[in-house]
Scaffold this motif. Sequence first.
Motif, PDB file in Angstrom:
ATOM      1  N   ALA A 193      -4.421   6.747   2.429  1.00  0.00           N
ATOM      2  CA  ALA A 193      -4.509   7.171   0.948  1.00  0.00           C
ATOM      3  C   ALA A 193      -5.660   7.057   0.392  1.00  0.00           C
ATOM      4  O   ALA A 193      -6.158   7.863  -0.835  1.00  0.00           O
ATOM      5  CB  ALA A 193      -3.690   6.157   0.037  1.00  0.00           C
ATOM      6  N   GLN A 194      -6.783   6.354   0.714  1.00  0.00           N
ATOM      7  CA  GLN A 194      -8.236   6.204   0.286  1.00  0.00           C
ATOM      8  C   GLN A 194      -9.109   7.446   1.135  1.00  0.00           C
ATOM      9  O   GLN A 194      -9.818   7.875   0.306  1.00  0.00           O
ATOM     10  CB  GLN A 194      -8.814   4.734   0.582  1.00  0.00           C
ATOM     11  N   GLN A 216       0.727  -1.256  -0.133  1.00  0.00           N
ATOM     12  CA  GLN A 216       0.153  -0.067  -0.109  1.00  0.00           C
ATOM     13  C   GLN A 216       0.839   1.010  -0.039  1.00  0.00           C
ATOM     14  O   GLN A 216       0.501   2.027  -0.640  1.00  0.00           O
ATOM     15  CB  GLN A 216      -1.008   0.080   1.115  1.00  0.00           C
ATOM     16  N   TYR A 263       0.374   3.412  -3.186  1.00  0.00           N
ATOM     17  CA  TYR A 263      -0.305   4.913  -3.118  1.00  0.00           C
ATOM     18  C   TYR A 263       0.845   6.203  -2.782  1.00  0.00           C
ATOM     19  O   TYR A 263       0.563   7.103  -2.796  1.00  0.00           O
ATOM     20  CB  TYR A 263      -1.140   4.734  -2.077  1.00  0.00           C
ATOM     21  N   PRO A 270      -7.768   5.684  -5.148  1.00  0.00           N
ATOM     22  CA  PRO A 270      -6.582   5.507  -5.746  1.00  0.00           C
ATOM     23  C   PRO A 270      -6.452   4.511  -6.625  1.00  0.00           C
ATOM     24  O   PRO A 270      -5.501   4.142  -7.495  1.00  0.00           O
ATOM     25  CB  PRO A 270      -5.717   5.363  -4.668  1.00  0.00           C
TER      26      PRO A 270
END
Length: 301
Positions: free
Chosen positions: A267-268, A37, A41, A275
Amino acid sequence: MPSLDDPFLLYPYRPDVAAAAAFAGLFAITAVAHSWQCVRYKTWYFLPLVIATWMQVLGYIIRIFSAKNPTSIPLYIVSVVLILCAPTLMAASVYIILGRIMVFVNGEKYSLIRVSRLTKTFVWGDLIALNLQSTGAGMTPSDTPIVAEIGKYIVIVGLFAQILFFGLFVVTAVVFNRRIIAEPTPQSTRMLNQSYVRFKWLPRHWLVLLRVLYLASAFVMIRSIFRVVEYINGPRGYLASHEVFFYDLDGLMMLHATFLFNVIHPAQALSAKDPVAEDEIELDIPVQNASSSIASLGRVN
């Protein structure tokens, strides 16, 4: 295997190799996921948590060898230091996320501490706690009683420092939460509407991420309080002499905290776009009702 009455035996119980292997495997799963992740991201600010999860993996792997060689001081020290200090790096990531949430929703004015100093303040506190804990943990296995005793108290001071800074962080988060609920910013309402939703039952937006911070903070706090009580009671105390508490109140707490951020990744949550696939963005909440949505979702009892 040496007797449990052997004064040179570092563990007051027979360490469970299978349990250490299981936790090494579980932490490896979340560590691999976090590493992917982070690269996928480009969330380099989340590296402290990635490093912390790998520290846990290595710590439990070394614990396996330490369990098979319970009189080996080097194996014991490395395992203890890695497992003891990893949560401090995890806490640093939590501090960073709160600052990013504040900036993301233009809510810097609601912070008790200036956002430009927020992360620095808590990370420096974490570094102090980390140095104290690692130094003390390295001294506790000493065969010189006075050195071992000093090491124990250094660890306790380090754990209290971590609890102090973490408690201040929680207060800062709660105050920010209450203020932005009472007076939402235009950015906070817009980002709540433009949240990334892969599963309708699990939205990923900044307010959910804030809730995750609270939950992860609770896990870290439980673990830290357990460690303080454990060290105060001494190596032959009830908590320290029963391995189940080590896994239930340290290992499981940290495993839950790291897994939470695999499911709700910054990141989401801190993006109006998915993303992975932009066409999965949902705009289901009417703009005019966004303020009431924030109030209902973010209320802290």
